[in-house]
Structures are given as C-alpha cells and as structure tokens.
Design an enzyme around this catalytic site. Structure first.
Site, PDB file in Angstrom:
ATOM      1  N   LYS A 177      -5.630   9.000 -19.230  1.00 30.54           N
ATOM      2  CA  LYS A 177      -6.090   9.485 -20.752  1.00 30.54           C
ATOM      3  C   LYS A 177      -4.815   9.140 -21.503  1.00 30.54           C
ATOM      4  CE  LYS A 177      -9.834  10.578 -18.474  1.00 30.54           C
ATOM      5  NZ  LYS A 177      -9.757  11.809 -18.399  1.00 30.54           N
ATOM      6  N   ARG A 192       1.065  -0.862   0.291  1.00 28.87           N
ATOM      7  CA  ARG A 192      -0.017  -0.137   0.162  1.00 28.87           C
ATOM      8  C   ARG A 192       0.675   1.443  -0.389  1.00 28.87           C
ATOM      9  NH1 ARG A 192      -1.068   1.748   4.870  1.00 28.87           N
ATOM     10  NH2 ARG A 192      -2.256  -0.566   5.374  1.00 28.87           N
ATOM     11  N   TYR A 229     -12.889  20.411 -15.155  1.00 26.48           N
ATOM     12  CA  TYR A 229     -13.561  18.921 -15.441  1.00 26.48           C
ATOM     13  C   TYR A 229     -14.598  18.499 -14.654  1.00 26.48           C
ATOM     14  CZ  TYR A 229     -13.899  14.514 -15.532  1.00 26.48           C
ATOM     15  OH  TYR A 229     -14.231  12.072 -15.529  1.00 26.48           O
ATOM     16  N   ASP A 248      -3.730  20.569 -13.480  1.00 29.61           N
ATOM     17  CA  ASP A 248      -4.115  19.515 -13.788  1.00 29.61           C
ATOM     18  C   ASP A 248      -3.527  19.408 -15.617  1.00 29.61           C
ATOM     19  OD1 ASP A 248      -6.325  17.661 -15.396  1.00 29.61           O
ATOM     20  OD2 ASP A 248      -7.864  17.772 -13.574  1.00 29.61           O
TER      21      ASP A 248
HETATM   22  C1  LIG Z   1     -10.426  11.967 -16.888  1.00 26.68           C
HETATM   23  C2  LIG Z   1     -10.082  13.327 -16.293  1.00 26.68           C
HETATM   24  C3  LIG Z   1      -9.947  13.562 -15.020  1.00 26.68           C
HETATM   25  C4  LIG Z   1     -10.083  12.141 -13.357  1.00 26.68           C
HETATM   26  O1  LIG Z   1      -9.355  10.815 -14.131  1.00 26.68           O
HETATM   27  P1  LIG Z   1      -9.878   9.675 -13.859  1.00 26.68           P
HETATM   28  O2  LIG Z   1      -8.246   9.293 -14.211  1.00 26.68           O
HETATM   29  O3  LIG Z   1     -10.753   9.140 -15.407  1.00 26.68           O
HETATM   30  O4  LIG Z   1     -10.087   9.688 -12.425  1.00 26.68           O
HETATM   31  C5  LIG Z   1      -9.326  14.940 -14.129  1.00 26.68           C
HETATM   32  N1  LIG Z   1      -8.918  16.086 -14.840  1.00 26.68           N
HETATM   33  C6  LIG Z   1      -9.548  15.623 -16.286  1.00 26.68           C
HETATM   34  C7  LIG Z   1      -9.251  16.778 -17.238  1.00 26.68           C
HETATM   35  C8  LIG Z   1      -9.700  14.753 -16.527  1.00 26.68           C
HETATM   36  O5  LIG Z   1     -10.214  14.589 -18.037  1.00 26.68           O
END
Ligand SMILES: *Cc1c(COP(=O)(O)O)cnc(C)c1O
Length: 385
Positions: free
Chosen positions: A202, A53, A105, A177
């Site tokens: 992504k 963990r 987001y 982000d």
């Molecule tokens: C998809 C996304 C997230 C969240 O990521 P997950 O892996 O789906 O939890 C956060 N910020 C942006 C800009 C995203 O496109």
C-alpha cells in the site's frame, strides 16, 4: 564522523534509506543481490548472510529503514501483508484467545477465522473504539490484541495508548495494523503497542508494483521469535521486491503528506455536497475520532476516505474516470472500490453489517493527481445520480 540518526526527521531518514549500502562497488543505492546462498569460510561459522530464505542484503536494508521510522529495534519483511499478520499468529500457542477489532480488514478476518479451528484459537471481535467493551473482551487472559486504526474502510479511530494499556494489563501481545497510514503518519510502538504490522503493498511502497509486508517490534526477544518463524516458514520478502519497496519508502513522508492533504480537501468538499449521504474521514472536524486522530497521527489523516452517495452507487462508479476501479490503497494513482464486493467480500454479510460496511459503501484511495482534477472527476460522477 557518524550521523546522530535519533535527531533526524522522518523525511531525512526515509530519503537516506539504503544510501551507502553497497560496500562492494560504492553504489549510491543498495544493489539487488540475487544470490540464493552465500559462501562460508568455515563450515561451522555462517557469515552475515548465509541462505536467502533466512536473510538477504536487500531485505536487511529495508528492514533497518522501516524499523528506524517505526521506532522499532528491528523488523521482519514478508512476501505480503497477510504473511506479516500470519507471522504474528505464529507467536501464539494452540488454544490462544485473540481479541481483534470487529471492523479490521476482510483478509485479516478470513485468516483469523480459518486459523481458529485449525489451532484452537478463540477469536473475539470487539469494537476497539469502545474501551469498556474492549476491556471486557480481553478479560480472561487474551494472548493477542489485534487492532487496526484507522479501520479500513469505515476509518474508525482506536485510542492506541489506552487500548495497548488494556491489552498489556490482560497479558496480551498488542499488535496494530498500521497499513492505512504507515509509520510516516502513525507510530504505534511509541504509543505502547508491542508490534506494528503493515502491508508494504500500500502506501509504503506507494507505486502499486509489488506485494509485501512488514512486522516491526521493540522487544528483541519477540523479534528473535518472529525471525525464527520467518526462516522456518519461508515467507520472507524477495530481493526484487525489497529493492522496489526501498525505492518507494524514500519518498514516503512526502507522498503521505500530499495524499493526506488531497484526501482532506476532497472529504471537505464531499461533506458539504447535497448529493452525498455521509463521508467518513478522520480529518473532518465532525468525525467522532477527529481529536484523537489529530493527536496520535501527527496531524495527518491518510489517503483513504469512504462515502455513501444519495442514489445508485453504480451510476457514481461508472461516472468516475480518474479514480480507477481496483482494490488496494495508498498508491500514486487514485483508486475507487466497493468494499462489500471487493476487499471485504470474504466477510459474512452479518459481519459486514456489524462492522458498518453496507453494500453501497464506496471507498476512495486518494493518489498524487492534482486535487482539482480529482474533484472535477467526482463532481461529474455525482452529477449522474
Ligand atoms: C491490504 C491490507 C492488508 C494485506 O496486505 P497484502 O499486502 O495485500 O497481503 C492488511 N491490512 C490492511 C489494513 C490492508 O489494507
């Protein structure tokens, strides 16, 4: 002789991620180590790995590789992008004031809005592209400035360096982000941010076969706090997913360039098409953030674009075949989504209107297919309008 990694380009660093990380067998790639716990020689002295963990070898390889690309001194890997953002919120005391981009987001807004009453956070949503508005929102002692650039799905560009300076002046931790671009295109820490957060799901992994997240930082004290919370809350990335994301990361710079080039080509063709009302893509010279994006994004504009068609967007969606209707972005396969009904459905209709996300906005994530095939698909779908 040891390599001077600081002189190496991004593609070199990415392609070499995890090479020689198997001291046991000399495997070229880092193995998947599934152990939940690690033996100790002495009860009082943990080895380099102790309990999975807290830390596991695959996570360490990937964290090191991403930190290297981001220009960070380290990174914490989480079970999803949202877990990464929540990890950042753990740094804040109860009652903290958070300033966040008003068009960030939808999942981020859902999390912030739910944490607010629970922890007494005051959340102020501001247009981060308007530095005067941002400075006013930051004024009395904000604890966190949370930016997202380009914003998803309208692709507005925030001046990271200027916004970070304002956040720093107000005493806030500045987090960006970086999901839409990844460190192959944009490195927020080099522009003054304290923290860069990304979903691994992504473009970093890029193959739509795992979910994960990462928080990178320069300040070792901040990283210590993040690692403490990662262990305490138990939201770290598992070994299989770390292995997959490391494999994806090795081709990230190549994919980021190919997908950006294809997205620019499609955005250019769409913006000259009379069946299209508007295209949002920072690579277009007419985009309000174009010059800034060109400077802070190393000349690449990412895989994401959004548009409004003239006519019923459903007819357009139903006409697409190569663009698969699904959430997510940045993968090898092209996807189409309707943010108001999908990724941003958790926002109130008012918040969506404020962020410029209409019910008919269509978002495209451009993958690695031949761009002429993608255009033929779009052209056929537009012909149905
Ligand atoms: C998809 C996304 C997230 C969240 O990521 P997950 O892996 O789906 O939890 C956060 N910020 C942006 C800009 C995203 O496109």
């Amino acid at each position: 002789m040891s390599r001077d990694r600081t002189r190496e380009g991004l593609a070199t660093r990415a392609a070499r991620a995890g090479i020689n990380a198997d001291p046991g067998h000399g495997g070229i790639v880092a193995p998947i180590n599934l152990a939940a716990t690690y033996l100790r020689e002495d009860p009082a002295v943990p080895g380099p790995f102790d309990y999975a963990r807290t830390h596991n070898p695959g996570r360490a390889v990937l964290a090191d590789a991403i930190a290297g690309l981001e220009g960070a001194s380290g990174a914490c890997l989480t079970a999803s992008g949202m877990a990464a953002i929540d990890l950042v919120l753990n740094l804040l005391p109860a009652g903290a004031r958070i300033v966040a981009a008003h068009d960030c987001y939808g999942g981020t807004q859902r999390l912030l809005n739910a944490r607010a009453p629970q922890r007494g956070f005051e959340i102020v949503y501001a247009d981060a592209t308007d530095l005067t508005a941002l400075e006013a929102a930051l004024q009395p002692g904000a604890a966190l400035l949370f930016l997202e650039t380009p914003s998803n799905p309208r692709l507005r560009i925030t001046h990271i360096e200027a916004a970070s300076a304002l956040g720093c002046k107000a005493g806030a931790i500045v987090a960006v982000d970086n999901t839409v671009l990844s460190p192959a295109i944009q490195r927020p820490l080099e522009l003054g941010a304290d923290i860069s957060v990304s979903s691994l799901t992504k473009i970093i992994n890029g193959h739509s076969d795992m979910v994960g997240g990462v928080v990178s930082a320069r300040d070792p004290a901040l990283l210590d706090d993040l690692a403490w919370w990662l262990n305490a809350s138990g939201t770290g990335l598992g070994p299989f997913d770390a292995f997959l994301a490391t494999r994806g990361l090795r081709t990230l710079p190549l994919r980021a360039k190919a997908q950006s080039d294809a997205a620019l080509e499609l955005a250019t063709r769409l913006s000259g098409d009379r069946r299209v009302e508007r295209v949002d893509y920072p690579g277009l010279t007419g985009h309000p953030g174009h010059a800034l994006a060109a400077r802070q994004q190393a000349g690449l504009f990412g895989p994401l674009l959004s548009l409004e068609v003239k006519g019923d967007p459903r007819s357009f969606l139903e006409g697409l075949e190569l663009f698969t209707l699904a959430q997510s972005l940045g993968g090898a396969e092209s996807l189409v989504s309707v943010p108001a009904l999908m990724t941003h459905a958790a926002m109130t209709p008012e918040a969506r209107t404020h962020a410029g996300i209409s019910d008919s906005l269509v978002r495209l994530s451009v993958g690695l297919e031949d761009v002429d095939d993608l255009w033929r698909d779009i052209d056929t779908a537009l012909a149905r309008l």
